[in-house]
Design a protein around this motif. Sequence first.
Motif, short mmCIF file in Angstrom:
data_model
loop_
_atom_site.label_atom_id
_atom_site.label_comp_id
_atom_site.label_asym_id
_atom_site.label_seq_id
_atom_site.Cartn_x
_atom_site.Cartn_y
_atom_site.Cartn_z
N LEU A 1 19.05 101.96 45.76
CA LEU A 1 19.04 100.61 46.34
C LEU A 1 19.81 99.64 45.46
CD1 LEU A 1 15.35 100.47 47.61
CD2 LEU A 1 17.43 100.87 48.94
N GLU A 2 19.65 99.80 44.14
CA GLU A 2 20.36 98.93 43.18
C GLU A 2 21.88 99.10 43.33
OE1 GLU A 2 20.97 98.79 38.38
OE2 GLU A 2 19.12 99.71 39.13
N ALA A 3 22.32 100.39 43.45
CA ALA A 3 23.75 100.65 43.58
C ALA A 3 24.29 100.12 44.90
CB ALA A 3 24.00 102.16 43.47
N ALA A 4 23.49 100.26 45.96
CA ALA A 4 23.93 99.75 47.27
C ALA A 4 24.13 98.24 47.21
CB ALA A 4 22.89 100.11 48.34
N ALA A 5 23.25 97.57 46.48
CA ALA A 5 23.37 96.12 46.38
C ALA A 5 24.56 95.72 45.52
CB ALA A 5 22.08 95.55 45.79
N ALA A 6 24.84 96.51 44.48
CA ALA A 6 25.92 96.16 43.55
C ALA A 6 27.29 96.49 44.12
CB ALA A 6 25.72 96.89 42.23
N GLY A 7 27.37 97.51 45.03
CA GLY A 7 28.67 97.94 45.56
C GLY A 7 29.39 98.86 44.59
N PRO A 8 30.56 99.34 45.01
CA PRO A 8 31.28 100.30 44.17
C PRO A 8 31.88 99.62 42.93
CG PRO A 8 32.58 99.75 46.12
CD PRO A 8 31.27 99.05 46.27
N ALA A 9 31.48 100.08 41.76
CA ALA A 9 32.03 99.51 40.53
C ALA A 9 31.79 100.47 39.37
CB ALA A 9 31.34 98.17 40.23
N LEU A 10 32.71 100.51 38.44
CA LEU A 10 32.54 101.27 37.19
C LEU A 10 32.98 100.37 36.05
CD1 LEU A 10 34.01 104.77 38.09
CD2 LEU A 10 31.62 104.28 37.54
N LYS A 11 32.20 100.35 35.00
CA LYS A 11 32.54 99.49 33.86
C LYS A 11 33.80 100.02 33.18
CE LYS A 11 30.38 97.64 29.71
NZ LYS A 11 29.16 97.76 28.88
N GLY A 12 34.77 99.15 33.00
CA GLY A 12 35.98 99.55 32.28
C GLY A 12 37.04 100.19 33.15
N LEU A 13 36.81 100.25 34.46
CA LEU A 13 37.82 100.86 35.34
C LEU A 13 38.12 99.91 36.48
CD1 LEU A 13 39.47 103.48 35.97
CD2 LEU A 13 37.62 104.10 37.52
N ALA A 14 39.38 99.46 36.54
CA ALA A 14 39.79 98.60 37.65
C ALA A 14 40.04 99.49 38.86
CB ALA A 14 41.06 97.86 37.26
N LEU A 15 39.28 99.24 39.92
CA LEU A 15 39.39 100.10 41.09
C LEU A 15 40.57 99.69 41.94
CD1 LEU A 15 35.62 100.29 42.10
CD2 LEU A 15 36.93 101.85 40.67
N LYS A 16 41.18 100.69 42.59
CA LYS A 16 42.28 100.38 43.51
C LYS A 16 41.70 99.69 44.74
CE LYS A 16 41.86 104.50 46.27
NZ LYS A 16 42.43 105.70 46.82
N ALA A 17 42.58 98.96 45.44
CA ALA A 17 42.14 98.33 46.68
C ALA A 17 41.83 99.43 47.68
CB ALA A 17 43.23 97.42 47.21
N LYS A 18 40.76 99.27 48.47
CA LYS A 18 40.33 100.29 49.44
C LYS A 18 41.49 100.63 50.38
CE LYS A 18 37.21 102.38 52.24
NZ LYS A 18 36.52 103.58 51.92
N GLY A 19 41.80 101.92 50.44
CA GLY A 19 42.83 102.37 51.38
C GLY A 19 44.22 102.36 50.82
N SER A 20 44.42 101.79 49.62
CA SER A 20 45.78 101.70 49.11
C SER A 20 46.36 103.05 48.72
CB SER A 20 45.83 100.75 47.91
OG SER A 20 45.11 101.33 46.83
N GLY A 21 45.52 103.98 48.44
CA GLY A 21 46.04 105.29 48.04
C GLY A 21 46.02 106.30 49.16
N ASP A 22 45.65 105.88 50.36
CA ASP A 22 45.52 106.85 51.44
C ASP A 22 46.89 107.19 52.02
OD1 ASP A 22 42.88 106.66 50.99
OD2 ASP A 22 42.46 105.30 52.66
N GLY A 23 46.97 108.35 52.54
CA GLY A 23 48.15 108.75 53.30
C GLY A 23 49.40 108.84 52.49
N GLY A 24 50.13 107.76 52.40
CA GLY A 24 51.49 107.82 51.88
C GLY A 24 51.63 107.71 50.38
#
Lengths: 631, 77
Positions: free
Chosen positions: A162-185
Amino acid sequence: MTTERPVLIIGNPNVGKSTLFNTLTGARQHTVNAPGTTVELVKGTWVTPHGRFEVTDLPGTYSLIARSPDECVVDDAIAGAAPGTVGIVVVDATSPSRSLYLLAQVVEEGCPAVVALTMNDLAEAHHHRVDASALSATIGVPVVEVDTRRRHGTDALAEAVLEAAAAGPALKGLALKAKGSGDGGESLDDTLTRTERLFEWVREAAAAIEAVPRTRRTLSDPIDRLLLAPWTGIPIFLAVAWALFEVATRVTAPLVHGVMAFFSGPVSSGGSWLLERVGADGGWLEGLLVDGVILGVGTVASFIPILALIFAALGVLEASGYMARVAVVADRVMSSMGLDGRAVLPLMVGFGCNVPALAATRVMPDARQRLLTGLLIPFTSCSARLTVYIVLAEMFFPDHAGTAVFLLHVLSVVLVVAVGLLLRGTVLRDVRREPLAMIMPAYQWPLPGVLTRSILTRVWDFVRGAGPIIVAALVALWLAAAVPVRGGHAIGDVPVEDSLYGAGARGIAPVLEPMGLGDWHLAASLVSGLAAKEVTVAALAQSYAVEAPTGSPPTALVERVRETVTETSGGHPAAAGFAFMVLVLVYAPCLATAAEQRRLFGWRWAGGALAMHLVLGWLLATLAFQVGRLL
Amino acid sequence: MSERGAFSAVVSEVAGGTTAAAAARRMGIPVGLADTIVEEAERLGLLSRYGGACASCDPSAAGGCVGCPMTRIRRGA
C-alpha cells in the motif's frame, strides 16, 4: 463487491517466488492462460488486515528483455499492468545484486515496487546477512524480510504494498525515463545507454549493502593464460586433438575388426544357412541379404565403438569448459587473418555435422557473413567423415593411423582459412567483419551420469538416423550391381563389371588416375559417399563383397583394397591412400548439406560451391599423391 | 573501477577472454552482479555463449538433421 488491488510477484528463477505466492494466497488459487499465449499463470487472492489483493505469480526471469515465451509474459504483464498495480520483487538475500537490476527495470517500466527479501537464514549462515532497513534506505523502496516457512513478514509486506502504491514508481538515485519513451523504436545505442545507467545504479546500491567477499585467485587464471594465448593455446589444442585421434584409432581398431568379422562371418553364414533351410539359397535373395542388408547393418555396427569413444572425449572436452577456450583462440586466429569472428561457432558445429552448422549461421546478423560461413562449413571435417578416415587410415597407415586422421583435421582447418581468405579476396569482398565476444564458462568436472547419457543418446541417434540411410544405400547399390547393362546376363546373375553399378563406376575411374586411384571399386565408393559420407566405406566393402565368396574375413577387404591401390598407384599405396582420404574430405558435401546450402543461399551459390569442391578435391588429392609418391 | 560503467567494463573483460567471476574479482564487484551483466549482454547480442557441437541446431526444423548423430542431444537438453 470488494475491489482487489492487483499485485505481481516478480523475480529471478529459484528465489522463492512461488513459495511466497503459496504462503500469501493459501488455497485461494486458480490457473489462467496469459493473454494470447499458452503460458499458464497462477492467480490467487491474498487476504490481509490491510485489504484484499489479487496476486499473479509471474514466471522467473533475470531481465525484461525476453528470450522465451515465459519471459515475454513477464514483460507484457508489467508493461500492460493496470493503474495501481504493485510489483513484489522477490530478492534472494544471498545474492541481492542479481535481483536489483530486475527491480530497476520493473520500476522504470512505471510499476511501483516493494522488495520481499527471502533466504535470509541462508544468507545469515554464510555471514552475508542483508540489512533490510539499510537496503530500503539505499534504494528508496520498502524492503520486507519474509520467512515463508514461519509466515513471518506477510502483514508487513501488505502494508509495504500500500505504501508503494501511494508513493508511485521511484528508486533513490535513479532518474527514471518518461513512461513509454523507450518502447518500440528504441535504438541499440539508447538501449545500451539505459542498460549502462541501470547497472551503474545497481553497482552503487550493491556496494552499499553487499560486502564483496575476498576471493582468492583460482587455478583457472594461470590455466586460462596458457590456453587462451595463441602461441601456447594452439599447440596445446593440436596436441589434445592428436592424442584423441591416436587413442581413438588404436583402441577402436580391434573392436571395429571384431564387429565386422562377426557380421561377415557368423551372421552372414547364419543368413545363408537360413535361406538354405527354406530352399532360397544361391540366388539373388542370398546376395541381397548377405551383401546388402547384413553388410549394411555390420557397417553401421562397426562405427559404434569409434563414435562412442569420440563422443566421450568430445563430451569431456565440452563439459569441462575447454572447447569454449578453443573457440576463443580460434576466433583470435581468424580475426588476425581478417576472417569473421562470429563464424567460429557455426564452424565448430560443423566438426560434428555440417547440416546443423549451416542452420547455426542464422545467429550471424549479416547475410554476406552467413553466405561466407555457409560456403566454408562443408570444409569442416564432420564426424561422418571421421568414420571413413579411421577405416582408411587403418588400411594404409596401420602404425600411424591416429596421426593420419589428425592431419586430415589440420588440413580441414587450413582449408577453411585458405578458402575463406580466397572468397573474401574475390567474390565476397564486401563482407563486414564482426568480432566474437564469448562468455567463458568456469572449468568444471564432467558429471559421469550426464556424460554417459550424452554418449548413449548420440550413438543411438547415429544408429537410428544414419543407420537406415547406410543400409538403404547399400541395398540400392546391390540392386544397381544386379542390373546388367551388357553381356546379355540375367538380372541378379551378372558379373559386377557388366552391371549398371560397375559400368557407371568404370566411367568415372579414369578421372581418379592422376591421384593413383583409377579403379572402379574406389570410384563407386566415392559416388556412393555423396548420399552420406558414412556410406563410402560400406560401398567399398560391398563392391568387393559382391565379387568375393560369402563369409570372407574382413581382413580380406583390407588386403584387396591395398592390392588394388598398390596397382593403381604404381607401387605407392600410402600416397594414394592419403589422396583418397583428402578426396573424402574435400570432393563434395553430402546431399543433405548441399540441399541445406541450396535452401539457404539458392541454386547458384550451392551449384558454385559443389563445383568448387569437385575441382579443389581433385587438385588437392592429385597434389597429395604426386608429392607423396616422391617422399 | 575504471572510468567506464560496470556494464561496459564487465562486457569488455569477458569479451577479452576472462570469466565473469574473474572480471568481478578484478573490478571489486559482487560475482552475482557480474553474472547478471553477462546474462543481459547475451540477451542484447553483445556476447555469445559456447554451447557445444549442437548449440544452435534445431532438429525439428531441418530434414537433413535426421541423419546427424548429434541432433537429439539438443532436444533432450
